[in-house]
Write an enzyme that holds these catalytic residues in place. Structure first.
Site, PDB file in Angstrom:
ATOM      1  N   GLY A  37       4.094   7.442   3.230  1.00  0.00           N
ATOM      2  CA  GLY A  37       3.098   8.485   2.987  1.00  0.00           C
ATOM      3  C   GLY A  37       3.579   9.888   3.242  1.00  0.00           C
ATOM      4  N   GLU A  96       6.780  -4.655   1.331  1.00  0.00           N
ATOM      5  CA  GLU A  96       6.931  -4.289  -0.073  1.00  0.00           C
ATOM      6  C   GLU A  96       8.396  -4.403  -0.503  1.00  0.00           C
ATOM      7  OE1 GLU A  96       4.021  -1.086  -1.522  1.00  0.00           O
ATOM      8  OE2 GLU A  96       5.966  -0.082  -1.427  1.00  0.00           O
TER       9      GLU A  96
END
Length: 1166
Positions: free
Chosen positions: A30, A95
């Site tokens: 982020g 991920e």
């Protein structure tokens, strides 16, 4: 090994059709969402690349959302943006694991790591700023998950990526522009369409993949060749898809043969090549010479992969070969062709012949096309097996027949099978016929048809003699057929042909006419019988086969009552090849054609060959199992005859005057049991090279003038056990003799005082000597047979010898020895010192349980006679109370034998098997899973690695197991040093078999003292494998790293060294090498190849226990064991950070001191 993989699609340019929804998946932390990643996302979309970016900015949960998982699966590429805080997110790390799994399972998924303000080495090793971030993510996570993250970070850091500081001097806009360009380049090069189910491809492609990935700077050429329909293009596409992204440019040009023959075809090929290399930019070319110049410029500036598919002529390659030196270093050229000798050996780097599929893979491939699954429907099983047998493992035939019968009922399958026996499938035949049509001229085509119809399986020299007499140039013709993959030569020199190729050749002949009598060749019983019965044969017929054993059993006419007439052959004036079996004829033999070159008549019914039989032009005359009592009555001059074979003619009592056959080259009289003498004129046969009188049991003597046979190369007297005297002087004078076989002649019994003299009398020219069953004992052999200086193969089977004859050590050229049936033989020590491996294979020792030592392979001895240091090393005790164990040796093919516990030395590895489940000593790593993985720890300066101790506790899988199957052992140990790319698989020559309900322990020590084999920091994986036969089940196994004190080295091994074993791990293991860095140590045959291919794969290492499986403190070094009297290091496991490392050294030092203090009060072995 079979690989079944589903292709993502078949379109070249439609993401949706290929199952893709996005061009790019962005993985990021982020912290870069509103800065770098946002700019990159915008740039990618502006360039036309549909990019997925997760829009959820809130804190995410433990599990990845299904939508993200699906997005990764539906993306063509993944871009991973590594920032300083990336590794702090468990979500990002999960991920990353998914992205790399996608890459491993799909060859066309591209992963591009982008290192934004992060050093790739920090990501690889989790150091620097990455270490702090990674430490935060580990909280409340399982060790297994953390280890998976570590591997993922190390793996992606090793990929070719982009580093901000290195590639754009820190300027983000320039960096982003470069990233978009790289993505564009990678997406413009799409993978090729491949079939949904790839079966049997992986093992065929592995060698090519290794070559493409060898890192060499040489420009190499790899030729893949094979018959039509065998899968050359499929293999080439598979390896192309797996490797093309590793090159800066690539091009796959299909169907070159077809394209090259089109107008301006070579120019079209050049334009396609340039377009691919230049990533879609079209280049106009007006001539081949102009194309060469432009291609030279393109291939000289980048490392490229070029695949040229279906090349047929040299002129299609000339331009590429001329510009080979212009290619950028490291470029690779892969060529597929139907021609074996398309290029000279000096023009290519590697050559690979594509093999047909193994039976199991064939059944799978057929099943996918017929039933949509990897096995047949139960009621179709037998019919499926018949089809597999018919196709001979040819992928094309399996696909075509499977698809054509898909959804059909059993009746249709049965009808199709019956039809295929007469008329093969036209789609398959048309494809295979391309090889036939590519032959240069009618000469080679006619030669091929002769072989396909009549001569498959015959020796090449045999065929050459016959067909040279039919006005063929057979030697060059056969070579042309080999070149076109229409025939092959086996190791015995026999001409072989794939069943589907044979069917294609015979179908070409069948299509000559609907009427059999108007065809050039007849081989099918029904057709031949009809022509001879109706007497309507024509002069067009050149060859005919008739075997009355194939006459239908339900025929109204009894086979024994059928008598054909000789005049049925009268009109076949061009008949040259005639093969009759169990055929009775009546009439005048003068009616037979005068052009016969080959007459093979099994069970010839007459007691002599009629004087009017026109055989003057016959080159080969075979009359095995005949009723002949003499070859001919009267004088019959056969000037063309080169081979005469009247074997198994039990009534033959005399031979002919051989002066009537002046050009005879081979005389075969096998099993002529009534023959007592051979005509003395045999000595005048100046051209005779082969004489076989095997099993002529009543033969009393040989003509003395046989010594005049100066051209004789092979003499077989095996089974001639009633000879009055052994022809010593005669044999000695045969100066050209290369092969001598005297099997079954009891030399020691018939001529006891002359036995040694007989063995010393063989001429020095002999290359192969067979003395099987000659009653030769140890004292008969002379100590020196240096006169046999050229001997390469020696067979001493079924003789009462106890040890290796001394003279064998002096045979410097020997490469094959055989001792099958030498049941008293106890050792094979004293083998010749030669530079290559001596073949003493499975058939060599046979059923001999007494053979306890085989130099360079194994030694077996009772456990109480094993080196005391080895006993201590393994912690064995109470040896005298160990119960007997049932041992099995797969080389003997006998039932297991109950013997005292034995020690087995095998190539430097020591093993022992004993009953029970109480494992001696203490093992650091134990597991009930498929494998154990650990890192070799740092050792004290005073210590060094000795090797590994490995144990396995196993039991029978069930009570009905059969141990007499394949020779490969049903339980094996695999040790893999992942860091060094080395792998050893041990299949014990002897192994213990537990009784029902009983456990067996296999305890072994692997000597690994060489640093090139094992050293500190190496990652090692150990597995115990039970093979594919499910004979045993492993209950538990364990590993211990053994080290020894340097001070003990000078005294520790003084007892004695491992007996007679120069072959140790890290030593000379070339005998056992099956692939680079992979060694299979143990007995095996060709039939075990499929099993070994599976064994060397690493799929069984997925379910792995990591170091330190026992529940112990988590702060110290991995455990090792010290090989000294009573001193052992009992450490703990550790993550080797700087602080814990020094703390561990202090603990180890304290442990060593305390152990020394205890030594005086302890007497138990280590």
């Amino acid at each position: 090994m079979a690989l079944v993989r589903t292709s993502p699609g078949t379109s070249y340019d439609s993401n949706t059709f290929r199952g893709y929804r996005y061009d790019v998946f962005l993985s990021f932390r982020g912290e870069t969402r509103k800065t770098f990643t946002d700019h990159l996302y915008t740039a990618l979309n502006n360039a036309g690349f549909l990019t997925f970016r997760d829009g959820d900015e809130l804190e995410r949960g433990e599990d990845i959302k299904p939508g993200l998982r699906k997005a990764i699966q539906q993306s063509r590429t993944s871009v991973v943006v590594f920032s300083k805080d990336y590794a702090s997110s468990s979500w990002c790390l999960d991920e990353l694991v998914l992205i790399l799994e996608r890459k491993r399972t799909t060859s066309d998924h591209v992963v591009l790591p982008v290192f934004y303000d992060v050093d790739p080495s920090h990501v690889r090793k989790q150091t620097g700023s990455v270490r702090k971030a990674f430490t935060r993510s580990q909280k409340n996570q399982s060790p297994e998950k953390v280890e998976g993250w570590r591997k993922a970070l190390a793996e992606i850091a090793d990929l070719a990526g982009m580093v901000l500081q290195n590639q754009a001097d820190g300027y983000e806009s320039k960096f982003i522009k470069n990233i978009v360009k790289v993505i564009g380049d990678k997406l413009s090069r799409t993978p090729l369409s491949v079939e949904p189910k790839l079966i049997g491809i992986q093992s065929q492609a592995e060698r090519i993949n290794l070559w493409l990935q060898d890192g060499s700077s040489d420009v190499g050429i790899f030729v893949v060749y094979g018959m039509s329909g065998i899968g050359k293009t499929t293999i080439a596409k598979h390896v192309y898809n797996s490797n093309f992204r590793s090159f800066q440019g690539s091009s796959f040009i299909e169907n070159i043969k077809e394209t090259a023959y089109q107008p301006n075809g070579l120019v079209q090929i050049q334009m396609k090549l340039l377009c691919d290399i230049l990533k879609g930019r079209e280049v106009k070319i007006h001539s081949v010479s102009e194309g060469i110049i432009k291609i030279e410029g393109a291939v000289s500036t980048r490392r490229i992969l070029l695949v040229l598919d279906d090349v047929d002529q040299m002129d299609q390659l000339d331009a590429i070969l001329r510009m080979k030196d212009q290619f950028y270093p490291g470029s690779k050229i892969l060529i597929t062709t139907r021609r074996e000798r398309l290029l000279r050996a000096d023009q290519v780097t590697e050559v690979h012949r594509v093999q047909t599929l193994y039976y199991n893979d064939s059944l799978k491939l057929l099943s996918w096309h017929a039933f949509g699954q990897d096995h047949p429907i139960e009621e179709y099983m037998e019919h499926s097996k018949q089809l597999v047998q018919y196709t001979g493992g040819l992928p094309l035939a399996l696909k075509v027949l499977g698809s054509s019968l898909s959804g059909q009922n059993i009746g249709v399958w049965e009808s199709a099978l019956e039809k295929l026996k007469v008329i093969p499938d036209s789609e398959i035949m048309n494809k295979l016929r391309i090889n036939y049509e590519s032959l240069k001229d009618d000469h080679d085509r006619k030669l091929f048809l002769h072989i396909a119809c009549f001569l498959i399986g015959r020796n090449k020299s045999y065929i050459v003699r016959i067909l040279d007499g039919c006005d063929f140039y057979t030697t060059i013709g056969i070579q042309n057929l080999i070149d076109r993959c229409l025939v092959t030569l086996d190791k015995h020199g026999k001409v072989k042909m794939h069943d589907m190729i044979r069917a294609m050749g015979r179908e070409i002949v069948r299509q000559e006419s609907e009427k059999p009598e108007e065809r050039s060749r007849l081989w099918r019983h029904k057709d031949s019988f009809q022509v001879l019965r109706k007497k309507n044969g024509k002069k067009k017929i050149q060859g005919l086969v008739l075997d009355m054993r194939n006459h239908p059993a339900n025929s109204p006419i009894n086979t024994n009552e059928i008598v054909l007439e000789t005049n049925a052959f009268a009109r076949m004036c061009n008949l040259q090849l005639l093969h009759l079996s169990h055929v009775r004829v009546d009439g005048c033999y003068a009616d037979f054609p005068t052009e016969l070159r080959w007459l093979c008549w099994l069970e010839f019914p007459l007691d002599s060959i009629p004087i009017d039989f026109p055989l003057e032009n016959v080159i080969v005359l075979e009359m095995q199992y005949s009723s002949l009592r003499q070859v001919c009555r009267g004088t019959k001059f056969l000037p063309s005859l080169k081979i005469l074979d009247v074997s198994h003619s039990h009534g033959l009592s005399e031979t002919i005057d051989f002066s009537l056959f002046p050009n005879l080259e081979e005389l075969i009289l096998v099993d002529c049991t009534s023959l007592e003498n051979v005509h003395e004129s045999i000595g005048n046969l100046e051209r005779l090279v082969y004489l076989n009188m095997k099993d002529c049991k009543n033969l009393r003597k040989l003509p003395k003038n046989m010594c005049m046979l100066k051209s004789l190369e092979t003499l077989i007297l095996s089974g001639c056990s009633n000879l009055d005297e052994f022809p010593v002087e005669m044999v000695k004078k045969m100066e050209s003799l290369k092969v001598l076989e005297t099997d079954g002649i009891p030399i020691s019994e018939l001529w006891p005082e002359r036995s040694s003299a007989i063995l010393s009398s063989f001429p020095s020219s002999v290359v192969e000597l067979s003395l099987k069953g000659c009653s030769l004992s140890d004292d008969v052999f002379p100590t020196d047979l240096s006169n046999l200086s050229h001997l390469r193969r020696l067979h001493l089977d079924e003789n009462p010898i106890c040890s290796l004859p001394v003279f064998i050590k002096g045979l410097r050229r020997i490469d094959e020895l055989s001792f099958k049936g030498c049941d008293r033989l106890e050792s094979l020590v004293g083998l010749p010192e030669v530079h290559q491996w001596i073949s003493i294979g499975l058939s060599t020792v046979g059923n001999n349980w007494n053979l306890i030592e085989w130099e360079g392979r194994y030694k077996l001895e009772p456990i109480d006679r094993v080196d005391v240091e080895m006993i201590k090393l393994l912690g064995l005790c109470n040896l005298e109370s160990m119960p007997a164990v049932r041992m099995y040796n797969p080389l003997t093919f006998r039932d297991p034998k109950e013997v005292p516990v034995q020690g087995l030395y095998q190539c430097g590895i020591f093993s022992t098997f004993f009953v029970g489940n109480d494992v001696p000593g203490r093992f650091s790593y134990k597991s009930t899973k498929s494998s154990i993985s650990f890192i070799v720890p740092l050792l004290l300066a005073s210590h060094r690695i000795r090797g590994l101790n490995i144990f396995a506790t196993y039991a029978k899988e069930n009570s009905n197991n059969d141990f007499t199957g394949p020779t490969i052992a049903p339980i094996m140990i695999k040790v893999r040093n992942k860091s060094k790319g080395l792998k050893w698989i041990l299949a014990p020559e002897f192994y213990g078999i537990p009784d029902d309900g009983e456990d067996m322990i296999w305890l072994s020590h692997w000597k690994m003292e060489n640093k090139t084999i094992l050293q500190c920091g190496d990652e090692v994986v150990v597995s115990v494998i039970t093979g594919r036969r499910d004979v045993f089940c492993v209950k538990e196994f364990g590993v211990e790293l053994v080290q020894e004190h340097q001070d003990k080295m000078s005294t520790q091994h003084n007892s004695r060294s491992e007996p007679n074993y120069p072959y140790v791990i890290g030593g000379d293991l070339k005998t056992w090498k099956c692939r680079p860095g992979i060694y299979f140590i143990g007995g095996r045959t060709r039939e075990d190849t499929d099993d070994i291919d599976i064994l060397i794969m690493d799929s069984n290492e997925e379910d792995t226990n990591k170091e330190g499986q026992e529940n112990e403190p988590d702060d110290t070094i991995p455990k090792t064991r010290v090989a000294s009297n009573n001193c052992s290091l009992r450490g703990w496991k550790v993550r080797l950070t700087a602080v814990s490392f020094f703390f561990a050294l202090a603990l180890v030092g304290w442990s060593s001191i305390s152990q020394k203090k205890k030594r005086h009060s302890s007497t138990s072995p280590p």
